[in-house]
Motif scaffolding. Structure first.
Motif, PDB file in Angstrom:
ATOM      1  N   UNK A  36      34.485  30.587  27.073  1.00 38.71           N
ATOM      2  CA  UNK A  36      33.522  30.773  28.153  1.00 38.71           C
ATOM      3  C   UNK A  36      32.322  31.597  27.703  1.00 38.71           C
ATOM      4  N   UNK A  37      32.502  32.450  26.718  1.00 41.87           N
ATOM      5  CA  UNK A  37      31.386  33.282  26.241  1.00 41.87           C
ATOM      6  C   UNK A  37      30.251  32.448  25.658  1.00 41.87           C
ATOM      7  N   UNK A  38      30.513  31.183  25.344  1.00 36.54           N
ATOM      8  CA  UNK A  38      29.456  30.297  24.869  1.00 36.54           C
ATOM      9  C   UNK A  38      28.479  29.932  25.997  1.00 36.54           C
ATOM     10  N   UNK A  39      28.866  30.201  27.232  1.00 33.61           N
ATOM     11  CA  UNK A  39      28.079  29.806  28.404  1.00 33.61           C
ATOM     12  C   UNK A  39      27.822  31.033  29.276  1.00 33.61           C
ATOM     13  N   UNK A  40      26.821  31.841  28.926  1.00 38.46           N
ATOM     14  CA  UNK A  40      26.582  33.108  29.632  1.00 38.46           C
ATOM     15  C   UNK A  40      26.433  32.964  31.145  1.00 38.46           C
ATOM     16  N   UNK A  41      25.828  31.889  31.603  1.00 34.23           N
ATOM     17  CA  UNK A  41      25.676  31.722  33.054  1.00 34.23           C
ATOM     18  C   UNK A  41      27.030  31.548  33.735  1.00 34.23           C
ATOM     19  N   UNK A  42      27.957  30.890  33.059  1.00 29.88           N
ATOM     20  CA  UNK A  42      29.298  30.732  33.627  1.00 29.88           C
ATOM     21  C   UNK A  42      30.078  32.041  33.566  1.00 29.88           C
ATOM     22  N   UNK A  43      29.893  32.799  32.495  1.00 29.68           N
ATOM     23  CA  UNK A  43      30.573  34.094  32.369  1.00 29.68           C
ATOM     24  C   UNK A  43      30.196  35.003  33.533  1.00 29.68           C
ATOM     25  N   UNK A  44      28.914  35.029  33.866  1.00 29.59           N
ATOM     26  CA  UNK A  44      28.416  35.930  34.903  1.00 29.59           C
ATOM     27  C   UNK A  44      28.567  35.377  36.321  1.00 29.59           C
ATOM     28  N   UNK A  45      29.033  34.139  36.457  1.00 28.56           N
ATOM     29  CA  UNK A  45      29.127  33.491  37.771  1.00 28.56           C
ATOM     30  C   UNK A  45      30.368  33.922  38.545  1.00 28.56           C
ATOM     31  N   UNK A  46      30.296  33.745  39.842  1.00 32.43           N
ATOM     32  CA  UNK A  46      31.462  33.983  40.691  1.00 32.43           C
ATOM     33  C   UNK A  46      32.406  32.786  40.577  1.00 32.43           C
ATOM     34  N   UNK A  47      33.616  32.960  41.052  1.00 35.60           N
ATOM     35  CA  UNK A  47      34.585  31.856  41.044  1.00 35.60           C
ATOM     36  C   UNK A  47      34.065  30.677  41.865  1.00 35.60           C
ATOM     37  N   UNK A  48      33.428  30.959  42.981  1.00 34.56           N
ATOM     38  CA  UNK A  48      32.880  29.887  43.820  1.00 34.56           C
ATOM     39  C   UNK A  48      31.783  29.125  43.074  1.00 34.56           C
TER      40      UNK A  48
END
Length: 80
Positions: A36-48
């Motif tokens: 997941x660290x390859x995708x910073x926007x996903x790392x910082x996103x909420x579960x929703x």
């Protein structure tokens, strides 16, 4: 004795985002995972936000509209 070849279909049919991985299931049954660290926007996103994805390009990619993030299946296959 003949062996039938498995037809590969590198289009996404399902997506899961865990706390540490992006996992994409392909139409031919394979699973491709990336940190997941390859995708910073996903790392910082909420579960929703992580759960609000849609397939684009007939399964050639995944889009997270809340995050303005796109990931192509081809890039995941090249990296794995």
């Amino acid at each position: 004795m003949s062996i039938s070849a498995v037809k590969r279909d590198p289009t996404a049919v399902a997506v899961a985002v865990t706390d540490d991985r992006l996992v994409v299931t392909l139409a031919d049954g394979r699973e491709v995972a990336a940190p997941l660290v390859w995708f910073p926007r996903l790392v910082d996103a909420t579960a929703a936000q992580r759960g609000n994805w849609r397939l684009i390009g007939r399964g050639q990619g995944i889009n997270w509209p809340d995050l303005d993030e796109d990931v192509s299946v081809a890039s995941l296959l090249k990296a794995s």
